[in-house]
Write a protein that holds these residues in place. Structure first.
Motif, mmCIF file in Angstrom:
data_model
loop_
_atom_site.group_PDB
_atom_site.id
_atom_site.type_symbol
_atom_site.label_atom_id
_atom_site.label_comp_id
_atom_site.label_asym_id
_atom_site.label_seq_id
_atom_site.Cartn_x
_atom_site.Cartn_y
_atom_site.Cartn_z
ATOM 1 N N SER A 115 -10.588 -13.204 -4.069
ATOM 2 C CA SER A 115 -11.334 -14.453 -3.890
ATOM 3 C C SER A 115 -12.030 -14.926 -5.162
ATOM 4 O O SER A 115 -12.067 -16.122 -5.455
ATOM 5 C CB SER A 115 -12.412 -14.261 -2.822
ATOM 6 N N SER A 137 -6.394 -14.063 -1.214
ATOM 7 C CA SER A 137 -7.558 -14.350 -0.382
ATOM 8 C C SER A 137 -8.212 -15.607 -0.957
ATOM 9 O O SER A 137 -7.613 -16.299 -1.774
ATOM 10 C CB SER A 137 -8.509 -13.160 -0.324
ATOM 11 N N GLY A 138 -9.400 -15.893 -0.521
ATOM 12 C CA GLY A 138 -10.064 -17.109 -1.002
ATOM 13 C C GLY A 138 -10.333 -18.091 0.121
ATOM 14 O O GLY A 138 -11.011 -19.100 -0.070
ATOM 15 N N ALA A 139 -9.798 -17.807 1.315
ATOM 16 C CA ALA A 139 -9.982 -18.737 2.435
ATOM 17 C C ALA A 139 -11.455 -18.844 2.824
ATOM 18 O O ALA A 139 -11.971 -19.940 3.036
ATOM 19 C CB ALA A 139 -9.145 -18.278 3.622
ATOM 20 N N ILE A 140 -12.132 -17.706 2.883
ATOM 21 C CA ILE A 140 -13.535 -17.748 3.316
ATOM 22 C C ILE A 140 -14.361 -18.532 2.294
ATOM 23 O O ILE A 140 -15.121 -19.435 2.649
ATOM 24 C CB ILE A 140 -14.103 -16.317 3.489
ATOM 25 N N ARG A 151 -22.323 -17.319 1.527
ATOM 26 C CA ARG A 151 -21.387 -16.650 2.431
ATOM 27 C C ARG A 151 -22.179 -16.081 3.610
ATOM 28 O O ARG A 151 -23.135 -15.326 3.411
ATOM 29 C CB ARG A 151 -20.709 -15.522 1.644
ATOM 30 N N ASN A 210 -1.908 -14.124 3.451
ATOM 31 C CA ASN A 210 -3.324 -13.798 3.591
ATOM 32 C C ASN A 210 -3.488 -13.062 4.904
ATOM 33 O O ASN A 210 -2.579 -13.038 5.739
ATOM 34 C CB ASN A 210 -4.184 -15.069 3.571
ATOM 35 N N ASP A 267 -7.364 -13.979 9.498
ATOM 36 C CA ASP A 267 -8.786 -13.686 9.727
ATOM 37 C C ASP A 267 -9.290 -14.102 11.107
ATOM 38 O O ASP A 267 -10.315 -13.606 11.561
ATOM 39 C CB ASP A 267 -9.638 -14.382 8.652
ATOM 40 N N ILE A 289 -11.950 -8.598 5.753
ATOM 41 C CA ILE A 289 -13.272 -9.209 5.562
ATOM 42 C C ILE A 289 -14.295 -8.097 5.387
ATOM 43 O O ILE A 289 -15.174 -8.142 4.540
ATOM 44 C CB ILE A 289 -13.663 -10.085 6.780
ATOM 45 N N ASP A 295 -11.021 -7.312 0.840
ATOM 46 C CA ASP A 295 -10.582 -8.530 0.167
ATOM 47 C C ASP A 295 -9.075 -8.497 -0.131
ATOM 48 O O ASP A 295 -8.635 -8.862 -1.208
ATOM 49 C CB ASP A 295 -11.396 -8.706 -1.126
ATOM 50 N N ASN A 296 -8.318 -8.018 0.824
ATOM 51 C CA ASN A 296 -6.845 -8.038 0.758
ATOM 52 C C ASN A 296 -6.196 -6.977 -0.142
ATOM 53 O O ASN A 296 -4.982 -7.016 -0.342
ATOM 54 C CB ASN A 296 -6.299 -9.405 0.328
ATOM 55 N N THR A 310 -14.953 -8.803 -1.348
ATOM 56 C CA THR A 310 -15.537 -7.584 -0.801
ATOM 57 C C THR A 310 -14.982 -6.319 -1.453
ATOM 58 O O THR A 310 -15.585 -5.266 -1.363
ATOM 59 C CB THR A 310 -15.275 -7.505 0.725
HETATM 60 N N1 GLU Z 1 -8.895 -13.006 4.018
HETATM 61 C C1 GLU Z 1 -10.197 -13.307 3.477
HETATM 62 C C2 GLU Z 1 -10.105 -14.562 2.636
HETATM 63 O O1 GLU Z 1 -9.055 -15.007 2.328
HETATM 64 C C3 GLU Z 1 -10.649 -12.065 2.802
HETATM 65 C C4 GLU Z 1 -11.502 -12.186 1.605
HETATM 66 C C5 GLU Z 1 -13.007 -11.950 1.727
HETATM 67 O O2 GLU Z 1 -13.434 -11.097 2.499
HETATM 68 O O3 GLU Z 1 -13.690 -12.602 0.979
HETATM 69 O O4 GLU Z 1 -11.049 -15.201 2.306
#
Ligand code: GLU
Length: 388
Positions: A18, A55-58, A70, A139, A142, A149, A153-154, A216
């Motif tokens: 991320s 990752s990066g979705a959150i 966050r 990804n 989630d 998470i 972090d993947n 994470t």
């Molecule tokens: N799958 C989550 C994401 O893409 C995990 C990364 C995280 O924990 O920040 O954001």
């Protein structure tokens, strides 16, 4: 083995965290994505297929929802991931489009990769995408799971995908240079480790503690990922995603990060796993022509060579392949359930659709999912009296 030449790789999994994708948490870093896309296009011209785990979705979701930090609650993190994943997919498509490279979004859970049927399904989907020149962007799903998470972090997902498709290498891009022999934040004399065995006993203690605020996973989860990737014989690189042209430099063998090497080649690790399984779900009896094809041409097992099926099993089960005398000549992961195999006995592959109404694969067992039992066959040959 303490070296690995990435140029010999057919398939690599690249995992970005991320903190790189989102430029410290402030929305998606489109320039970074464009940069990786360009490097991946070049890897592809060298015949290397790439699967991208991002990752990066959150982080993107948190920004889109207008939140200032966050959240801690898992349900909020999951909601943010669902919102942010839209942006992530869009951003990757935009980055690859000018290079005429198609992308595909795949959301997976750890469970998908340990469940045999889903495992085979995910594997054939990704393989098909790679054959078509598409770059899969993976990804964690989630919404239904919280493994990454909470944990990594993947990093783990990257390793599981590496195992799934038997990639030659896993490249973990992070915001650190690689693995140091001690913590570089507290020890100015800490030295970057260029190469080390993934099963080195002191690895985990070297990796203790490093981390960043956006993702994470620290170095520790990366080490565990490297160990897991080594399980299917893959080498792992940990390198900084901020290093200019890092992927191309790795491909040219420059020491720009840490290489973690597996202790044995892929075939051995895979063979060991299959051979080590004690309980098989059933067996397929094959004719002499099929035995010859398996051993002499290292072919996949086709329905036409299969004369009988024993046991009740689902797609993805590990089954024995026996010759007409009942000797186990091979074992592997079967593409069809026992009920389906029953209908396919002695049939040519082009009849599969007509007989079942769909085609999962042309083979009953693909040769990559099969291990030959040469020693059993040899024993059999030696017990057969030589006729005069
Ligand atoms: N799958 C989550 C994401 O893409 C995990 C990364 C995280 O924990 O920040 O954001």
């Amino acid at each position: 083995m303490d070296t690995y030449d990435l140029r010999q790789a057919d398939t690599v999994v690249i995992k970005v965290g991320s903190s790189l994708v989102t430029n410290g948490g402030h929305g998606i870093d489109a320039d970074a994505l464009t940069n990786w896309a360009q490097q991946i296009a070049e890897l592809k011209t060298h015949g290397i297929d790439v699967v991208f785990v991002s990752s990066g979705a959150i982080a993107e979701g948190v920004k889109r929802l207008g939140w200032h930090a966050r959240p801690k609650a898992l349900n909020e993190l999951q909601a943010a991931a669902a919102v942010g994943q839209m942006g992530l997919a869009q951003a990757y498509e935009t980055a690859f489009q000018p290079l005429n490279i198609q992308t595909a979004q795949i959301l997976l859970t750890h469970e998908d990769l340990s469940h045999r049927t889903r495992y085979l399904n995910a594997r054939s989907t990704i393989r098909t995408l790679l054959e078509k020149g598409v770059v899969p962007i993976i990804n964690e799903n989630d919404t239904v799971t919280i493994d990454e998470i909470k944990l990594g972090d993947n990093d783990t997902l990257g390793a599981l995908v590496t195992n799934l498709i038997e990639a030659d290498a896993l490249i973990i891009l992070t915001d650190q240079q690689g693995l140091f022999d001690s913590d570089p934040r507290t020890n100015p004399h800490a030295k970057l480790i260029n190469a080390i065995a993934a099963n080195h006993p002191e690895l985990e203690s070297m990796a203790g503690g490093a981390g960043s605020s956006v993702g994470t996973g620290g170095m520790y989860t990366k080490i565990l990922a490297a160990k897991r990737a080594a399980f299917s014989g893959a080498a792992t690189y940990i390198a900084s995603g901020k290093t200019d042209k890092v992927l191309l430099r790795l491909m040219h063998g420059e020491p720009v990060g840490t290489l973690l090497t597996p202790d044995e080649n892929r075939l051995n690790a895979r063979k060991q796993w299959m051979v080590g399984q004690i309980q098989l779900s059933g067996s397929l009896m094959v004719d002499e022509g099929a035995v010859q094809a398996l051993f002499k041409r290292h072919s996949s097992l086709l329905p036409i060579g299969c004369v009988a099926v024993d046991g009740h099993f689902d797609r993805g089960a590990l089954v024995a392949v026996r010759n007409v005398d009942g000797v186990e000549v091979a074992r592997g992961l079967v593409n069809y359930s026992s009920r389906e195999v029953q209908k396919l006995l002695r049939q040519p592959s082009h009849q599969i659709e007509h007989l079942l109404g769909y085609v999962a694969e042309d083979e009953l067992i693909h040769r990559d999912n099969m291990v030959l039992r040469r020693s059993n066959l040899r024993k059999l040959m030696s017990s057969v009296p030589v006729s005069s």
